[in-house]
Design a protein around this motif. Structure first.
Motif, short mmCIF file in Angstrom:
data_model
loop_
_atom_site.label_atom_id
_atom_site.label_comp_id
_atom_site.label_asym_id
_atom_site.label_seq_id
_atom_site.Cartn_x
_atom_site.Cartn_y
_atom_site.Cartn_z
N PRO A 1 0.82 -1.22 0.00
CA PRO A 1 0.00 0.00 0.00
C PRO A 1 0.85 1.27 0.00
N SER A 2 2.11 1.18 0.46
CA SER A 2 3.02 2.32 0.43
C SER A 2 4.44 1.79 0.57
N ILE A 3 5.41 2.65 0.25
CA ILE A 3 6.82 2.27 0.38
C ILE A 3 7.15 2.04 1.86
N GLN A 4 6.55 2.90 2.70
CA GLN A 4 6.80 2.80 4.15
C GLN A 4 6.31 1.46 4.69
N ALA A 5 5.14 1.04 4.23
CA ALA A 5 4.59 -0.25 4.69
C ALA A 5 5.50 -1.39 4.27
N LEU A 6 6.09 -1.24 3.10
CA LEU A 6 6.99 -2.29 2.59
C LEU A 6 8.17 -2.48 3.55
N GLU A 7 8.77 -1.35 3.95
CA GLU A 7 9.94 -1.45 4.84
C GLU A 7 9.53 -2.03 6.19
N GLN A 8 8.37 -1.61 6.70
CA GLN A 8 7.90 -2.14 7.99
C GLN A 8 7.72 -3.65 7.92
N ARG A 9 7.18 -4.13 6.81
CA ARG A 9 6.95 -5.57 6.69
C ARG A 9 8.27 -6.34 6.62
N LEU A 10 9.22 -5.77 5.88
CA LEU A 10 10.52 -6.45 5.79
C LEU A 10 11.16 -6.55 7.16
N ARG A 11 11.06 -5.46 7.94
CA ARG A 11 11.63 -5.48 9.29
C ARG A 11 10.85 -6.44 10.17
N GLY A 12 9.53 -6.39 10.05
CA GLY A 12 8.66 -7.21 10.90
C GLY A 12 8.85 -8.69 10.67
N ARG A 13 9.25 -9.05 9.47
CA ARG A 13 9.43 -10.46 9.15
C ARG A 13 10.57 -11.06 9.96
N GLY A 14 11.58 -10.21 10.26
CA GLY A 14 12.66 -10.65 11.14
C GLY A 14 13.57 -11.71 10.57
N THR A 15 13.62 -11.83 9.23
CA THR A 15 14.48 -12.88 8.66
C THR A 15 15.78 -12.30 8.11
N ASP A 16 15.88 -10.97 7.99
CA ASP A 16 17.03 -10.40 7.29
C ASP A 16 17.71 -9.33 8.14
N SER A 17 19.03 -9.19 7.96
CA SER A 17 19.80 -8.17 8.70
C SER A 17 19.50 -6.78 8.12
N ASP A 18 19.94 -5.71 8.84
CA ASP A 18 19.72 -4.34 8.37
C ASP A 18 20.33 -4.11 6.99
N ASP A 19 21.54 -4.65 6.78
CA ASP A 19 22.20 -4.49 5.48
C ASP A 19 21.36 -5.10 4.37
N ILE A 20 20.90 -6.31 4.63
CA ILE A 20 20.09 -7.02 3.61
C ILE A 20 18.80 -6.25 3.36
N ILE A 21 18.19 -5.73 4.44
CA ILE A 21 16.93 -4.99 4.28
C ILE A 21 17.16 -3.74 3.44
#
Ligand code: GDP
Ligand code: ADP
Ligand code: 5GP
Length: 206
Positions: free
Chosen positions: A124-144
């Protein structure tokens, strides 16, 4: 009986493609999921042969040289590919198949299978995309950070797809995906071999 349909689902990482496709498969027993090959490391919980076929770089290169892949691409520094024999066996058996692949792979599949139906899932937005990637908890900050940069590039290819589905409310996006699959199954070209007996009866009775 007629061939099965080939659906391509692409999305920027984190848009919810994997979750949506998983839920769609649970709802629709006629759909199969293509298991891709990848050289990336398995995440916690991912099983070889179920989520991906996890291959070494050498194994991947060898299959590529043998022409085993219907399509392949490099995403986030790893190689991904779809084995052609698996796809052909599935659709020849009349089963509908979903490919969860990136835009580069989608292009290659469209060239080889003109009838493939392609769906792009948007957040729904770029911001939501980043929140979901962080929320998934599978990837490091660099990877995100890398995935966010690639997500922007990936999203610029929305115009190459037949359908755009915004994954805002999950259940609603799932209903939309299911509706696309249902509608595509009613196309004349798809129905003709399947309804041969009914259509034959209609045509012989006029
Ligand atoms: P990939 O990087 O392309 O493999 O993306 P994934 O499919 O692995 O996951 C992206 C993120 O979206 C994950 O963190 C999911 O947990 C999250 N997600 C997917 N569906 C839902 C949902 O219905 N609700 C919520 N809250 N999060 C979801
Ligand atoms: P993708 O396969 O596109 O990378 P995922 O299916 O892994 O995306 O989803 C990314 C994260 O966002 C997951 O944690 C998932 O649970 C969450 N998510 C998916 N869809 C929604 C949604 N509609 N609302 C909120 N969160 C979502
Ligand atoms: P992930 O590593 O998060 O599971 O997937 C990363 C990206 O690779 C996603 O954009 C996904 O669509 C893409 N991908 C996964 N499998 C394949 C494949 O077989 N072929 C191609 N071209 N891309 C793939």
């Amino acid at each position: 009986m007629g061939e099965g349909l080939l659906f391509i689902v692409s999305a920027p990482s984190g848009a919810g493609k994997t979750s949506l496709v998983k839920a769609l498969l649970e709802r629709d027993a006629e759909l199969s999921l293509s298991v891709s090959c990848t050289t990336r490391q398995a995440r916690a919980g991912e099983q070889d042969g179920i989520h991906y076929h996890f291959l070494s770089q050498d194994q991947f290169r060898q299959e590529l040289a043998e022409g085993a892949f219907l399509e392949h691409a490099e995403v986030f520094g790893n190689f991904y590919g779809t084995r052609e024999a698996d796809v052909r066996a599935c659709i020849a058996a009349g089963r509908d198949l979903v490919l969860e692949i990136d835009w580069q792979g989608a292009r290659q599949v469209r060239e080889r299978f003109g009838a493939a139906i392609s769906i792009f899932v948007l957040p729904p937005s770029i911001q939501a995309l980043e929140q979901r990637l962080r929320g998934r908890g599978t990837d490091s900050d660099d990877i995100i950070a890398g995935r966010m940069a690639q997500a922007r590039d990936e999203m610029l290819h929305f115009g190459e797809y037949d359908y755009l589905v915004v994954n805002d409310r999950f259940e609603m996006a799932l209903d939309v995906l299911a509706a696309i699959v249902t509608a595509e199954r009613q196309r004349l070209s798809h129905q003709r071999p399947r309804l041969a007996s009914l259509l034959g009866e209609i045509e012989s009775n006029h």
